[in-house]
Structures are given as C-alpha cells and as structure tokens.
Design a protein around this motif. Structure first.
Motif, short mmCIF file in Angstrom:
data_model
loop_
_atom_site.label_atom_id
_atom_site.label_comp_id
_atom_site.label_asym_id
_atom_site.label_seq_id
_atom_site.Cartn_x
_atom_site.Cartn_y
_atom_site.Cartn_z
N ARG A 276 0.54 -1.19 -0.32
CA ARG A 276 -0.03 0.28 -0.30
C ARG A 276 0.93 0.73 0.09
O ARG A 276 1.85 0.94 0.28
CB ARG A 276 -0.97 -0.19 1.07
N GLY A 277 0.04 2.24 -0.44
CA GLY A 277 1.11 3.55 -1.12
C GLY A 277 2.17 3.92 0.85
O GLY A 277 2.44 4.93 0.59
N LEU A 278 0.77 4.10 1.79
CA LEU A 278 1.56 4.56 2.66
C LEU A 278 2.31 3.57 3.68
O LEU A 278 1.38 2.66 3.84
CB LEU A 278 -0.32 4.91 3.31
N ASP A 279 3.05 4.25 4.94
CA ASP A 279 3.38 3.08 5.44
C ASP A 279 3.01 2.86 7.14
O ASP A 279 3.78 2.52 7.73
CB ASP A 279 4.81 4.00 5.61
N TYR A 280 1.51 2.99 7.43
CA TYR A 280 1.57 2.86 8.13
C TYR A 280 0.95 1.30 8.20
O TYR A 280 -0.24 1.01 9.56
CB TYR A 280 1.10 3.57 9.31
N TYR A 281 0.75 0.36 7.19
CA TYR A 281 0.18 -1.25 7.20
C TYR A 281 0.79 -1.87 7.93
O TYR A 281 2.29 -2.06 7.22
CB TYR A 281 -0.10 -1.22 5.81
N ASN A 282 0.81 -2.85 8.06
CA ASN A 282 1.16 -4.38 8.30
C ASN A 282 0.70 -5.49 8.43
O ASN A 282 -0.98 -4.92 8.11
CB ASN A 282 2.11 -4.22 10.33
N LEU A 283 0.10 -6.34 8.61
CA LEU A 283 -0.06 -7.54 8.19
C LEU A 283 -0.89 -7.41 6.73
O LEU A 283 0.22 -7.73 5.98
CB LEU A 283 -0.93 -7.78 9.48
N THR A 284 -2.45 -7.72 6.94
CA THR A 284 -3.23 -7.81 5.82
C THR A 284 -3.12 -6.71 5.31
O THR A 284 -3.61 -5.61 5.82
CB THR A 284 -4.56 -8.12 6.05
N VAL A 285 -3.20 -6.39 3.37
CA VAL A 285 -3.65 -5.71 2.75
C VAL A 285 -3.84 -6.39 1.13
O VAL A 285 -3.74 -7.38 1.30
CB VAL A 285 -1.49 -4.66 2.35
N PHE A 286 -4.89 -5.23 0.75
CA PHE A 286 -5.50 -5.94 -0.24
C PHE A 286 -6.06 -5.11 -1.01
O PHE A 286 -6.05 -3.01 -0.50
CB PHE A 286 -7.19 -7.19 -0.41
N GLU A 287 -6.44 -4.95 -2.65
CA GLU A 287 -7.32 -3.51 -3.22
C GLU A 287 -8.06 -4.45 -4.31
O GLU A 287 -8.16 -6.10 -4.18
CB GLU A 287 -5.81 -3.40 -4.19
N TRP A 288 -9.18 -3.98 -4.36
CA TRP A 288 -9.34 -4.16 -5.84
C TRP A 288 -9.29 -3.36 -6.94
O TRP A 288 -9.65 -2.06 -6.86
CB TRP A 288 -11.44 -3.83 -4.83
N ILE A 289 -9.29 -4.10 -7.84
CA ILE A 289 -8.70 -3.60 -9.49
C ILE A 289 -9.79 -4.36 -10.24
O ILE A 289 -10.19 -4.85 -10.38
CB ILE A 289 -6.98 -4.25 -9.56
N THR A 290 -9.81 -2.92 -11.36
CA THR A 290 -10.67 -3.85 -12.05
C THR A 290 -9.83 -2.85 -13.78
O THR A 290 -8.77 -1.65 -13.61
CB THR A 290 -12.13 -2.31 -12.67
N ASP A 291 -9.59 -3.39 -14.64
CA ASP A 291 -9.40 -3.12 -16.09
C ASP A 291 -9.87 -2.67 -16.70
O ASP A 291 -10.00 -1.50 -18.18
CB ASP A 291 -8.63 -4.13 -16.44
N GLN A 292 -10.94 -1.44 -16.40
CA GLN A 292 -11.94 -0.43 -17.05
C GLN A 292 -12.42 0.65 -17.63
O GLN A 292 -12.64 1.24 -17.51
CB GLN A 292 -13.72 -1.24 -16.94
N LEU A 293 -11.32 1.04 -16.10
CA LEU A 293 -10.37 2.50 -16.49
C LEU A 293 -9.12 3.08 -16.19
O LEU A 293 -9.18 4.32 -16.20
CB LEU A 293 -10.84 2.75 -14.45
N GLY A 294 -9.03 1.70 -17.76
CA GLY A 294 -7.70 2.60 -18.04
C GLY A 294 -6.34 2.37 -17.10
O GLY A 294 -6.35 2.09 -16.30
N ALA A 295 -5.53 3.69 -17.01
CA ALA A 295 -4.32 3.38 -16.06
C ALA A 295 -4.39 3.29 -14.44
O ALA A 295 -3.75 2.56 -13.62
CB ALA A 295 -3.53 4.08 -15.73
N GLN A 296 -5.77 3.78 -13.56
CA GLN A 296 -6.07 4.03 -12.76
C GLN A 296 -7.31 2.75 -12.40
O GLN A 296 -8.05 2.91 -12.64
CB GLN A 296 -6.65 5.37 -12.52
N GLY A 297 -6.37 1.43 -11.95
CA GLY A 297 -7.46 0.54 -12.01
C GLY A 297 -7.92 -0.05 -10.40
O GLY A 297 -8.55 -0.87 -10.13
N THR A 298 -7.19 0.44 -9.19
CA THR A 298 -7.05 0.44 -7.89
C THR A 298 -8.26 1.36 -7.61
O THR A 298 -8.37 2.35 -7.55
CB THR A 298 -6.62 0.29 -7.20
N VAL A 299 -9.65 0.71 -6.99
CA VAL A 299 -10.79 1.57 -6.65
C VAL A 299 -11.35 1.36 -5.41
O VAL A 299 -11.62 2.46 -4.79
CB VAL A 299 -12.18 1.14 -7.88
N ALA A 300 -10.53 0.70 -5.25
CA ALA A 300 -10.16 0.23 -3.10
C ALA A 300 -9.77 -0.36 -2.42
O ALA A 300 -8.47 -1.08 -3.36
CB ALA A 300 -11.94 -0.78 -2.98
N GLY A 301 -8.93 -0.39 -1.78
CA GLY A 301 -7.69 -1.21 -1.00
C GLY A 301 -8.04 -0.29 0.69
O GLY A 301 -8.26 0.29 1.28
#
Length: 448
Positions: A276-301
């Motif tokens: 993840r882009g922020l440095d406070y994460y540990n253990l679980t990380v996740f992202e929801w990704i789409t191929d339908q919005l061009g380069a900005q594919g991550t819609v949630a995380g």
C-alpha cells in the motif's frame, strides 16, 4: 457656464466591459444535477452497508494540522512529498493541510477524544479529500472517499469482515469485473529482515533503478516494488518476497483470513508484490482492481495498520480499514451501464392555471409532502401562467409518476385531476377531501 462636453457620459462607463467568466479550479469538479442522482444512490448504498455491519459515522474537519499527516502517513511517501495542499495560516502561523486521506484524521480524532476508552470502535466516514496531482480520469485534485475503520480489533476475522463488506457493496450495486488481490506485510521485525535483503538486492541491481527508485532505496525500499516502470518489472519480480520472511504468527493470521474468505466464496489472488502507498500498514493488505478505467485500476484498498494509533499519540491498539474512491466507482457504474437513464425529481407534479388556483395547488402539495410524498409545484420562469400543455411537458420531464391538476373547473368543484404519466396515461377526477387517500393509493399501485 460649464463646458457642455462635461455633461456627456463617459462611453466606457456607459458600456462597461463584460466581466470575464469565472471557472472552477482544474481537477476540482462541480457535481451537476445530471450526475447527482448516481452519487445519491451510491451514498445511500454505502451508508446502508455500514449500518448493516454495525459501523457508526464519524466526521472530521477538512483541514488538519500538517503534523497529523506527516506522522500518520509518513514523510517518505508521494502524498507528503508531492501531493499535499499545505500552507501556513497567516493569522497564527499554524501549518495546515487539506486532508489527503481519511484514516490519519479518524485516528487523530479517536486519540484526542479517547474513543477507545470503553472498547473497540467500528467507524465509517465519507467526504472530500485533496491531493495536488495531475488530474486524469477517476483521479482528481478534489476527490471523495468512503472509508471503514475498525479500531481495537486484532484478529483476522475483522480483516475478513472489511473485505466481505466491500464484496457485498459490489454485489449490491451490481458492479462486476473487479478482482481482489491480497498480501501480508508481516510485523516490524519481519519487515526489517525483508528490508535488509531488499536493499542488498536493489544495490546489486542499482544500474536498473530509475531516479525515483534510487531515492527510495535508503528511505522506503518497499515502495520500489510498487513501481510502474516497465523496464524495471523483470528485476522487481525477482526481488526477495516479504511472504518468505513471515513467521508462524503472521502466517497463521494470513491463513485464517484466507480460510474465512474462501468459506464465503470470495475469489482472491495472493499478490506477494502488493504494497500500500502509506507506510502505516502491517499484516493484511488488499486492493480491488478493475481493467475498465484505464491506468487508474485500483478502486478500493486497505488493510491492517496496528502501529498507527500509538504513533499518533494514543495507547497501543490494533486497527484495520479500507477506503474507496467514489468518483472511480461512479465511473465504473456508468461504464457498466448499471444506473438509471435519468433521475426522478418527484412522485407528483402539480399543475395549476394561476390566479386563485395557486393557493389550493400549494396547499395540496404541502399536504402530500407531510405524508412523505415528493412533490413539485409548477413555477413559470417569467412569472406568466404557462399553458397546461407546457406544464405537462415539464411534468413528464421531471420523471414524476403522476400529474395533479387544479384548474378553474376544479377550483369551482373543490376537486382535482390525477393523471398517470408513466403507465396507462389515464386521468381521473376526485374530490379534494380524498386527496391524500387517492394519491397514496395511486403511488402504491404504480409500484406493484
């Protein structure tokens, strides 16, 4: 005697120049009525989702002391280094920042108001965020986020819960084509061991690193794994994997998370390069990704950020959460054509013939509104009485289910006409004393 020329009006004052048209700031967009109903539909779904899982609303200020984000997000991040709208308050010299994300603000509020005093909290927020970056589709300088924060819970079941929430949201909205990627960042000791191996590997391959990666090498080498530089992909793929440095406890947490997701038929992929882009994460990380919005594919995380509460000055407590970009989901809903073609402004549109019919029209509208019916009363833009033909066009364009008509004849007989605008087109006359019953019955039958 004064010169007659002095009495001649200045032509510049007589014909002043037309003021220049003012426009909004690039990347900070207006939400117009044509799209507002999509946002309202999405926001209703988000608030309903939060309540379904027992989450309560928290609202934090748009402006925070800059230190909230320096400490919360970390100084060696693109957000802090390049994207924050920060300035000095000229009245008192305070360093202030328009919030670039929601988690740090929520944690600051929880620490300041001691919200975890009587136990863990499930919270959600929704509102505008600000980042100074190049605007592109689904990525703007003022954007809006919905976020979930579960504070005080340490087990993998809460990690699974927040992922299940997001899966339920896509199902409720009818959004398809999203894929879930998950990873574990382990604990601090494991990340330190991985970091050491990572630095050694990247130093060996220093000639292949771009300028950004060279800068990050000593400060935040984990971010190099997130590079979008095509020429570095092969080298990055061969870098040491954090998952290979995880101990028994971290692996157990990750395994239990996967077990819960599988039991709930949530399809996912383990991506060992996901950070993840922020440095406070540990253990679980996740992202929801789409191929339908061009380069900005991550819609949630999101993921787990156990160190953050202590870092923000509170007593040590575990936490996890996720956030989604509302603009991106709206774009996805449009892309998949899962929104209505137009918004419905009201249930009933009231027509009248002006004069003495205006008062009963306004009274009828208020009676219906008191019963929960959405009503619009026709108002002419030029103050003149519009023809019933013109008013009926407005009624149809409003999306109303019914037109309620009060003309001179209806005024004399204390009655009204009710016309079905969506199904049969039939029109019936009723006495005014039956207004509420007849209109409510008509709306109910329309929805059957």
């Amino acid at each position: 005697m004064s010169d007659s020329k002095e009495n001649i009006s200045d032509p510049i004052k007589k014909n002043p120049p037309k003021p220049a048209k003012l426009v909004g700031v690039k990347g900070m967009n207006d939400l117009l009525p044509a799209d507002s109903f999509i946002w309202e539909k999405l926001e209703r779904s988000l608030i309903s989702l939060a309540k379904t899982y027992g989450y309560q609303n928290i609202r934090t200020p748009i402006l925070e002391n800059t230190g909230v984000f320096l400490r919360g997000i970390g100084e060696v991040t693109d957000i802090v280094e390049k994207e924050m709208y920060s300035f000095e308050d000229r009245l008192n010299g305070e360093q202030l920042t328009l919030r670039p994300e929601g988690t740090a603000s929520v944690v600051r509020a929880c620490v300041e108001h001691n919200l975890l005093y009587d136990g863990p909290r499930r919270l959600y927020y929704i509102g505008p965020m600000f980042r100074h970056e190049r605007p592109q589709r689904g990525r703007y300088r003022q954007f809006h986020q919905f976020g979930i924060e579960a504070l005080g819970f340490s087990g993998p079941e809460i990690d699974a819960e927040i992922i299940l929430m997001s899966q339920r949201l896509w199902d409720d909205l009818g959004v398809s084509g999203l894929r879930l990627e998950i990873n574990s960042l382990g604990n601090e000791v494991e990340r330190l061991a991985h970091r050491t191996a990572l630095v050694e590997y990247f130093e060996t391959n220093q000639a292949l690193l771009d300028e950004d990666s060279l800068r990050r090498l000593k400060l935040n080498p984990l971010r190099i794994l997130d590079t979008k530089n095509p020429s570095m992909q092969d080298m990055v793929e061969k870098a040491p994997r954090l998952i290979d440095f995880l101990g028994e406890e971290s692996l157990s947490h990750f395994d239990q998370l996967q077990e819960i997701l599988k039991a709930n038929n949530v399809v996912f992929k383990i991506n060992p390069r996901l950070v993840r882009g922020l440095d406070y994460y540990n253990l679980t990380v996740f992202e929801w990704i789409t191929d339908q919005l061009g380069a900005q594919g991550t819609v949630a995380g999101g993921g787990r950020y156990d160190p953050l509460i202590e870092r923000m000055g509170g007593k040590p407590a575990p936490a996890c959460g996720w956030a989604m970009g509302i603009e991106r989901i709206v774009e996805l809903m449009k892309e998949q054509d899962i929104v209505e073609d137009r918004s419905t402004q009201c249930d009933v549109y009231v027509l009248h013939s002006g004069g003495k019919t205006v008062v009963p029209a306004m009274v009828s509208a208020e009676v219906l509104r008191s019963a929960g019916v959405d009503v619009m009363v026709h108002a002419s833009p030029d103050g003149k009485v519009s023809s019933f033909k013109s008013q009926m066009k407005k009624a149809d364009a409003s999306g109303a289910l019914f037109a309620l008509i009060i003309g001179e004849n209806e005024l004399e007989t204390n009655s009204f006409l009710l016309k079905d605008l969506r199904k049969s087109g039939d029109q019936f006359s009723y006495q005014m004393e039956d207004l509420l019953d007849k209109v409510i019955d008509a709306i109910v039958s329309q929805s059957d």
